[in-house]
Design an enzyme around this catalytic site. Structure first.
Site, PDB file in Angstrom:
ATOM      1  N   HIS A 131       0.838  -1.201   0.000  1.00  0.00           N
ATOM      2  CA  HIS A 131       0.000   0.000   0.000  1.00  0.00           C
ATOM      3  C   HIS A 131       0.875   1.253   0.000  1.00  0.00           C
ATOM      4  O   HIS A 131       1.938   1.273   0.623  1.00  0.00           O
ATOM      5  CB  HIS A 131      -0.900  -0.006   1.230  1.00  0.00           C
ATOM      6  CG  HIS A 131      -2.030   0.965   1.136  1.00  0.00           C
ATOM      7  ND1 HIS A 131      -2.033   2.165   1.804  1.00  0.00           N
ATOM      8  CD2 HIS A 131      -3.186   0.911   0.431  1.00  0.00           C
ATOM      9  CE1 HIS A 131      -3.161   2.812   1.522  1.00  0.00           C
ATOM     10  NE2 HIS A 131      -3.881   2.073   0.697  1.00  0.00           N
ATOM     11  N   SER A 149      -9.260 -13.755  -4.067  1.00  0.00           N
ATOM     12  CA  SER A 149      -9.513 -12.322  -4.113  1.00  0.00           C
ATOM     13  C   SER A 149     -10.776 -12.039  -4.917  1.00  0.00           C
ATOM     14  O   SER A 149     -11.070 -12.727  -5.897  1.00  0.00           O
ATOM     15  CB  SER A 149      -8.321 -11.609  -4.741  1.00  0.00           C
ATOM     16  OG  SER A 149      -8.681 -10.312  -5.138  1.00  0.00           O
TER      17      SER A 149
HETATM   18  C1  PLP Z   1      -7.287  -0.188   1.973  1.00  0.00           C
HETATM   19  C2  PLP Z   1      -5.923  -0.632   2.220  1.00  0.00           C
HETATM   20  C3  PLP Z   1      -5.094   0.009   3.140  1.00  0.00           C
HETATM   21  C4  PLP Z   1      -5.512   1.266   3.830  1.00  0.00           C
HETATM   22  O1  PLP Z   1      -6.571   0.995   4.640  1.00  0.00           O
HETATM   23  P1  PLP Z   1      -7.584   2.139   5.059  1.00  0.00           P
HETATM   24  O2  PLP Z   1      -8.569   1.327   5.832  1.00  0.00           O
HETATM   25  O3  PLP Z   1      -8.138   2.718   3.808  1.00  0.00           O
HETATM   26  O4  PLP Z   1      -6.814   3.085   5.903  1.00  0.00           O
HETATM   27  C5  PLP Z   1      -3.844  -0.498   3.388  1.00  0.00           C
HETATM   28  N1  PLP Z   1      -3.406  -1.586   2.739  1.00  0.00           N
HETATM   29  C6  PLP Z   1      -4.174  -2.228   1.838  1.00  0.00           C
HETATM   30  C7  PLP Z   1      -3.609  -3.431   1.150  1.00  0.00           C
HETATM   31  C8  PLP Z   1      -5.449  -1.774   1.544  1.00  0.00           C
HETATM   32  O5  PLP Z   1      -6.190  -2.413   0.634  1.00  0.00           O
END
Ligand code: PLP
Length: 397
Positions: free
Chosen positions: A154, A352
């Site tokens: 992310h 997924s």
């Molecule tokens: C959505 C997501 C995040 C961030 O999460 P939030 O709940 O939007 O803060 C981090 N890592 C991955 C892989 C995600 O899909």
């Protein structure tokens, strides 16, 4: 005619209109004296929520569940929902003791393969805060270790590494979005003996890839001591109930782990759950002022989100979650069939609900809120996504 939000920036399916944002800001300006009537303001709020409700029918590209109903909470917004400190035992003399948080953490720790009695966890503002918490505990535990993360991790992971001043090593990923463990072994070999903090991802943002946790641990053998953080924000609950059940949780070596609450579970405001092996979490406090210990990354936290999660999970149970995942994966398979028939070369990871395919023209991406990257686009078969929506999307294509 009463002022309308739609006179400002239009809905996303309309082309951009210059000046619209400025008119909208002017309409919503907070003024020295109270603006028009409360009823008029309530109407503007309502209009905005109606617009969001309509968008649900074409919301295909993001991994958030829009099918939920928390109306029993409707009359509760005249109470302060603030919780402070570690999730603790209820105390009827205190307004900030949140009794619903611990059952949520226990339930999810169990799903993530831990003995809930030995997991520390709390409800966060979202998955990213959970990543911050896990990476922070890794940094504390192994202060000199590099941080290894994949190119598909992310986007916030890089920023968090910077905040924690970690020596961040970006590792390439494979074509299916999973971390390239051979490249990881090489990167780690070049820094042997320094320990390793690693962020593995279960459900990467674009491809829905799942890192192979046992292979990641094996590849880090030259490092010495390891802290494994699992970013399961998107894919953790899908992995838990998919027929393939890829190793994803504490039983597969995770030390810390994060799951988002507004993705598969679905809540009207963002939230997440951060979890850690209990022995890795420092005892902080008790602080005089709070009369509580607090190892979270916040001070005041949202006390409504643990209740929303509790309510959703009580209504579902693990059987309900399993059925939900089966339905999402079946819809994803249906989308694959339909897109294949249109020659869009769809692909999805077996655990997924993200379906990746050749990028459609811009107006189609915009209308269906598709996420895109290079020549690819994806849709995510979340619970509100029906076969009828897929059919309608394919007709548009
Ligand atoms: C959505 C997501 C995040 C961030 O999460 P939030 O709940 O939007 O803060 C981090 N890592 C991955 C892989 C995600 O899909």
């Amino acid at each position: 005619m009463p002022a309308s939000l739609l006179a400002g920036s239009g809905d996303v399916t309309a082309p951009e209109r210059p000046g619209a944002d400025r008119r909208l800001d002017a309409l919503l300006e907070i003024t020295p004296v109270p603006a028009c009537g409360a009823a008029e303001d309530a109407r503007l709020l309502h209009e905005h929520s109606e617009r969001l409700r309509r968008l649900r029918r074409t919301f295909l590209g993001h991994p958030v569940n829009l099918e939920f109903d928390y109306r029993p909470f409707g009359g509760m917004l005249d109470v302060l929902w603030n919780t402070v400190g570690d999730p603790g035992a209820p105390d009827t003399a205190r307004t900030d003791r949140q009794p619903f948080e611990r059952p949520v953490v226990r339930f999810l720790a169990g799903l993530a393969g831990a003995d809930p009695a030995h997991v520390y966890g709390y409800v966060t503002s979202g998955g990213a805060e959970g990543n911050f918490f896990g990476m922070y505990l890794g940094r504390r535990r192994l202060p000199d270790a590099p941080l290894y993360y994949s190119a598909a991790a992310h986007y916030t992971v890089e920023r968090t590494a910077e905040l924690l001043r970690m020596d961040a090593v970006r590792v390439p990923c494979r074509r299916d979005g999973g971390l390239d463990t051979r490249a990881l072994r090489a990167a780690c070999g070049a820094r042997a003996g320094r320990g390793a903090v690693v962020v593995a991802t279960v459900g990467t943002t674009m491809l829905g890839g799942v890192d192979d946790l046992p292979a990641v641990r094996a590849a880090l053998a030259p490092a010495g001591e390891i802290h494994l953080h699992v970013d399961a924000a998107l894919g953790g609950l899908l992995a838990a109930f998919s027929p393939h059940r890829p190793p994803w949780g504490f039983e597969s070596g995770a030390d810390t782990l994060t799951v988002s609450g507004h993705k598969l579970i679905g809540t009207p405001v963002p939230c997440g759950i951060a979890m850690a092996r209990e022995h890795l979490v420092p005892r902080r406090g008790p602080y005089d002022y709070l009369g509580a210990t607090d190892a979270t990354l916040a001070c005041s936290r949202n006390a409504l989100t643990p209740m929303l999660l509790w309510y959703a999970l009580r209504r579902l149970g693990s059987r309900g979650l399993a059925a939900r995942v089966r339905r999402c994966l079946a819809t994803a398979d249906y989308a694959c069939e339909r897109l294949a028939a249109l020659g869009r070369r769809p692909w999805r990871h077996p655990s997924s609900a993200t379906v990746v395919f050749d990028r459609p023209p811009a107006h189609v991406c915009r209308r269906w809120h598709l996420a895109t990257s290079g020549n690819l686009a994806h849709l995510v078969a979340m619970p509100h996504v029906t076969r009828a929506m897929i059919d309608s999307f394919c007709r548009d294509l």
